[in-house]
Design a protein around this motif. Sequence first.
Motif, PDB file in Angstrom:
ATOM      1  N   ASP A  93      28.879   9.642  37.746  1.00 12.83           N
ATOM      2  CA  ASP A  93      28.800   8.432  37.511  1.00 12.83           C
ATOM      3  C   ASP A  93      29.890   8.079  37.039  1.00 12.83           C
ATOM      4  OD1 ASP A  93      28.502   5.657  36.870  1.00 12.83           O
ATOM      5  OD2 ASP A  93      26.494   5.934  35.767  1.00 12.83           O
ATOM      6  N   TYR A  94      30.858   7.102  37.839  1.00 15.64           N
ATOM      7  CA  TYR A  94      32.255   7.082  37.787  1.00 15.64           C
ATOM      8  C   TYR A  94      32.337   5.467  36.761  1.00 15.64           C
ATOM      9  CZ  TYR A  94      32.272   5.022  42.562  1.00 15.64           C
ATOM     10  OH  TYR A  94      32.111   4.201  43.640  1.00 15.64           O
ATOM     11  N   SER A  95      31.467   4.674  36.672  1.00 15.67           N
ATOM     12  CA  SER A  95      31.421   3.645  36.050  1.00 15.67           C
ATOM     13  C   SER A  95      32.559   3.457  34.837  1.00 15.67           C
ATOM     14  CB  SER A  95      30.221   2.755  35.705  1.00 15.67           C
ATOM     15  OG  SER A  95      29.435   3.801  34.978  1.00 15.67           O
ATOM     16  N   ASP A  96      32.274   4.566  34.118  1.00 14.64           N
ATOM     17  CA  ASP A  96      33.137   4.607  32.901  1.00 14.64           C
ATOM     18  C   ASP A  96      33.963   5.814  32.755  1.00 14.64           C
ATOM     19  OD1 ASP A  96      31.857   2.276  31.825  1.00 14.64           O
ATOM     20  OD2 ASP A  96      30.062   3.625  31.080  1.00 14.64           O
ATOM     21  N   TYR A  97      34.517   6.427  33.985  1.00 14.16           N
ATOM     22  CA  TYR A  97      35.166   7.553  33.968  1.00 14.16           C
ATOM     23  C   TYR A  97      36.263   7.442  35.045  1.00 14.16           C
ATOM     24  CZ  TYR A  97      32.337  10.062  30.469  1.00 14.16           C
ATOM     25  OH  TYR A  97      31.642  10.166  29.330  1.00 14.16           O
TER      26      TYR A  97
END
Length: 115
Positions: A93-97
């Motif tokens: 999950d790249y929403s915060d990364y």
Amino acid sequence: MKYENGNLLLISDFEIRVLREENDDVDLFIPIDMRTLNLYIEGLPNYIKKRFQFSQVRSVIIRFSKKEGDEVCTIHLLNNIDLQSSIVNFEMDYSDYYIEFREKEYCNEMYLKKK
């Protein structure tokens, strides 16, 4: 090199190529030259120390969707030129990364870091 698409951010010492783009699906290809890849993941639990190491990684494929609200990608580490040669694959999950690739003298490094 920097690649941004929606909320996906990649920073890389290596070339990033669009391998396939159909409708909302995109495959990115990152050749890393058949070297050891050290994977560092920010926020690992304390009982896992430092890194995961994969030997003889030829390239990385990152698959993601451009659909709004879909912020999960699949990362494939390959030791040959096709997906059947995947050493390992996992979802992120790249929403915060963001993802960073660095070329070092004796290995390559991949970081999953908080934005």
